[in-house]
Structures are given as structure tokens and as C-alpha cells.
Design an enzyme around this catalytic site. Structure first.
Site, PDB file in Angstrom:
ATOM      1  N   HIS A 103      46.278  13.499  53.481  1.00  0.00           N
ATOM      2  CA  HIS A 103      47.631  12.987  53.211  1.00  0.00           C
ATOM      3  C   HIS A 103      48.550  13.577  54.272  1.00  0.00           C
ATOM      4  O   HIS A 103      48.295  14.661  54.798  1.00  0.00           O
ATOM      5  CB  HIS A 103      48.167  13.468  51.863  1.00  0.00           C
ATOM      6  N   ASP A 106      49.363  17.171  53.729  1.00  0.00           N
ATOM      7  CA  ASP A 106      48.262  18.151  53.854  1.00  0.00           C
ATOM      8  C   ASP A 106      48.257  18.776  55.238  1.00  0.00           C
ATOM      9  O   ASP A 106      48.009  19.971  55.385  1.00  0.00           O
ATOM     10  CB  ASP A 106      46.877  17.494  53.681  1.00  0.00           C
ATOM     11  N   GLU A 234      42.914   2.745  45.731  1.00  0.00           N
ATOM     12  CA  GLU A 234      42.037   3.613  44.937  1.00  0.00           C
ATOM     13  C   GLU A 234      42.443   3.542  43.468  1.00  0.00           C
ATOM     14  O   GLU A 234      43.483   4.076  43.087  1.00  0.00           O
ATOM     15  CB  GLU A 234      42.154   5.053  45.467  1.00  0.00           C
ATOM     16  N   GLU A 270      36.517   5.860  43.139  1.00  0.00           N
ATOM     17  CA  GLU A 270      36.232   7.280  42.908  1.00  0.00           C
ATOM     18  C   GLU A 270      35.490   7.448  41.591  1.00  0.00           C
ATOM     19  O   GLU A 270      35.910   6.932  40.554  1.00  0.00           O
ATOM     20  CB  GLU A 270      37.543   8.078  42.892  1.00  0.00           C
ATOM     21  N   HIS A 273      37.402   8.724  38.549  1.00  0.00           N
ATOM     22  CA  HIS A 273      38.404   7.775  38.069  1.00  0.00           C
ATOM     23  C   HIS A 273      37.728   6.679  37.238  1.00  0.00           C
ATOM     24  O   HIS A 273      38.257   6.246  36.219  1.00  0.00           O
ATOM     25  CB  HIS A 273      39.167   7.146  39.230  1.00  0.00           C
ATOM     26  N   ASP A 309      40.814  14.608  35.599  1.00  0.00           N
ATOM     27  CA  ASP A 309      40.170  14.418  36.898  1.00  0.00           C
ATOM     28  C   ASP A 309      39.723  15.791  37.421  1.00  0.00           C
ATOM     29  O   ASP A 309      40.486  16.468  38.102  1.00  0.00           O
ATOM     30  CB  ASP A 309      41.237  13.787  37.811  1.00  0.00           C
TER      31      ASP A 309
END
Ligand code: XLS
Ligand code: NI
Ligand code: NI
Length: 349
Positions: A103, A106, A234, A270, A273, A309
């Protein structure tokens, strides 16, 4: 370029086969072995998630971080960003991982203004260009963090405040330009806080219209600047909001088709998820795949007994096999890969 070394005692990790007793050796992953016409490296396209692996501190809602990292110790945010990037490239190079994902926030710290944040990014992105060139490691995908800053408490593109929508747009614009500079193969949209807690203060139809308009603008801008990465959404059913709009593969595909966006997007599915949405991982992969929309994978797993998660590393061979069957049957992930959106446990220090 002279890089500071963070793991001087570690040599590049090699394939030594199932009989090896060396804990830092690959037992099964032999990057050059050819399986069904492709090398394992070409099939698997592993990627390291920058946020967990290099920025994760081990903090949880009940306690502070537990992980002390050398690259995190200088006290100067920009120096920390540079050091972290060097550590990341050394880690990926020694592990033989060809891709990374991040990101915006990050890799470079948020500044006092958008301009300052963008300057910080530009500085780090230059270093990333050099390190990519030196190591041959590439960017599987990048994305904008539209959920950590308090301004996004009610979402980004679905926020009722137009200023927040605009701010999110500015961040995505910058990250599309960044992806172009770094040759990203994909660009990911994870919904973050695009969802709601109660319908008493939510106009769901209007929020979805805004989300679609936002995505359309991103598609248009990428085209305008010549950024041809595969766009990925996502899905995630809940956390942080109670109802996330991108609930699962089926919901996202329906949304994209409703708004005439399907041709521009694929899905980044994912595992954890899918299981939070009460599906098997392979179910959500297959729903995406049979619609021609399985683009990439966030490889992790949840815990059957926990409803959030947990982002654990995948260790269930049966589950991984079912997932790989879907991927193999569609002829691979194309420009996508297997991104380990997974983190070391808090106590594993
Ligand atoms: C959070 C998501 C996130 C995305 C990138 O649950 O998995 O890490 O992959 O924003
Ligand atoms: Ni993810
Ligand atoms: Ni996740």
C-alpha cells in the site's frame, strides 16, 4: 548501489529436497523444476506482502507491538522507510521470491499534507526503482491504503463526505502513477471500509453508485496515463465494517456487471476472506474462475474457531491442493500470483 545488510548470516535459501534437515531450505519448492510444462516459479509467482512482513508490529487490540526490527529503529520516518525497503529487497532476494506488494502508506510515511505524502512516496519510489533493477524483483501489485487514516472512518469512495471521496481519488491517482513507474503487473482495490453498520444512516444505492463512479474514474485515468496493469477487486464480507459491499466473488461480479465495469476488472481472492463469507477457498476461486475473472490470490488461511481475518500462513495441504486445482484448470493466474497476505504470530519472536 551499496545496500545495508540486515540478514548477513543468511545465505540465499535453496531447494534441498524433502530429506533435508536444514530448516532454512525449500523441501518441496524447486523453482526450476518443470511441472506440467511450466517451472514451479512460473506456476506459483510468489509475492511477499510488505505490510505484514516488514511493517507489522505484532500489535493487537489488547496490546502493543512485540516485534523489534533493526530497520525500524532510526527514529526518522523517511530513514525508516528507506531502511525498510532495503531490508525487504534483501529478504525477497535471499528467499528467492520474485514479487512484492504494498500500500502507499507501507512504503512511505503519510505527511502533514497530501503534497508532502506524495513527495515522500516519490523519494522512496526512486529507491524502489533502483532496487528492482538491481535484484530483478518486480511489483505484483500496489494499492492505496484508504482505511487506516481517521478520515476514512466512514469509507473512502462510499463516504458521505465528498472531500473524503476526493482525497481517496487523489491517493489512487498517485498510486496509479506509482504503479506505472514501477511496472506493476496488477493494481488492487480492497474495499477497506466500503460498507456500513446500520441502514438507518446509510443510503446503500447511492454509496454503490459512488463506488462504481470511483472505479470508473480509476479505469479512465489508468488508460489516460498508459498504465496497463490488470485491475483487481479483493472481496471480503466483513471486518472492519459489519457489511462490506465487496462481500464475496459472486457479489463483486454482480456489482461489476451491473455497473458495466466487468471487462476492466478481475478478482484477487483471499482464502481467509472466502472462509469469513462461509465459503471454502476453492468455492470463491471457482466462482471467479468460471466467470473468467480469477486474476490473483492472497494466499493465507483463517482459523475455523475464530470469526476474523487472522491472516495465517497456509499450512493445510488439502486446502492448498483444492485451490491449486482451480488455478491449474484455468491455465494459471496470468499476470497474477500468490501473494502471502499472512503474518508472523504476535508471540513468534
Ligand atoms: C485485508 C486485506 C488487505 C488487502 C490489501 O483484509 O486482505 O490486506 O489485501 O489492501
Ligand atoms: Ni488481502
Ligand atoms: Ni485480509
Amino acid at each position: 548501489m551499496k545496500m545495508k545488510t540486515y540478514f548477513p548470516e543468511i545465505d540465499p535459501i535453496k531447494y534441498e529436497g524433502p530429506d533435508s534437515k536444514n530448516p532454512l531450505a525449500f523441501k518441496w519448492y524447486d523453482p526450476d523444476a518443470v511441472v506440467a510444462g511450466k517451472t514451479m516459479r512460473e506456476h506459483l509467482r510468489y509475492s511477499v506482502a510488505y505490510w505484514h512482513t516488514f511493517k507489522g508490529t505484532g500489535s493487537d487490540p489488547f496490546g502493543a507491538g512485540t516485534m523489534v526490527r533493526e530497520w525500524d529503529s532510526s527514529g526518522d520516518p523517511m530513514k525508516i522507510a528507506e531502511d525498510t525497503l532495503c531490508a525487504a529487497f534483501e529478504f525477497c532476494r535471499k528467499l528467492g521470491v520474485d514479487y512484492y506488494c504494498f500500500h502507499d502508506r507501507d512504503i512511505a510515511p503519510e505527511g502533514a499534507t497530501l503534497q508532502e505524502s506524495n513527495r515522500n512516496l516519490d523519494h522512496i519510489v526512486k529507491l524502489a526503482q533502483d532496487l528492482q533493477g538491481d535484484t530483478g524483483i518486480s511489483l505484483l501489485w500496489n494499492t492505496a491504503n484508504l482505511f487506516s487514516h481517521p478520515r476514512f472512518m466512514h469509507g473512502a469512495s462510499t463516504n458521505p463526505d465528498a472531500h473524503v471521496f476526493a482525497y481517496a481519488g487523489a491517493q489512487v491517482k498517485k498510486m496509479l502513477e506509482t504503479g506505472l513507474k514501477l511496472g506493476a503487473e496488477n493494481y488492487v482495490f480492497w474495499g477497506g471500509r466500503e460498507g456500513y453498520e446500520t441502514l438507518l444512516n446509510t443510503d446503500m444505492k447511492r454509496e454503490l453508485d459512488h463506488l462504481a463512479a470511483f472505479l470508473q474514474m480509476a479505469v479512465n485515468y489508468a488508460k489516460e496515463i498508459g498504465f496497463d496493469a490488470q485491475f483487481l477487486i479483493e472481496p471480503k464480507p466483513k471486518e472492519p465494517t459489519k457489511h462490506q459491499y465487496d462481500f464475496d466473488s459472486a457479489t463483486v461480479i454482480g456489482f461489476l456487471k451491473t455497473y458495466g465495469l466487468a471487462e476492466h476488472f478481475k478478482l484477487n481472492v483471499e482464502c481467509n476472506h472466502a472462509t469469513l463469507a462461509a465459503h471454502n477457498f476453492e468455492h470463491d476461486l471457482l466462482v471467479a474462475s468460471q466467470n473468467g475473472m480469477l486474476g490473483s490470490v492472497d494466499a493465507n488461511r483463517g482459523d475455523l474457531l475464530l470469526g476474523w481475518d487472522t491472516d495465517q500462513f497456509p499450512t493445510d495441504v488439502y486446502q492448498a491442493t483444492m485451490a491449486m486445482l482451480v488455478i491449474l484448470r484455468q491455465g494459471g493466474l496470468g499476470r497474477g500470483g500468490l501473494n502471502f497476505d499472512a503474518k508472523v504470530r504476535r508471540g513468534s519472536v
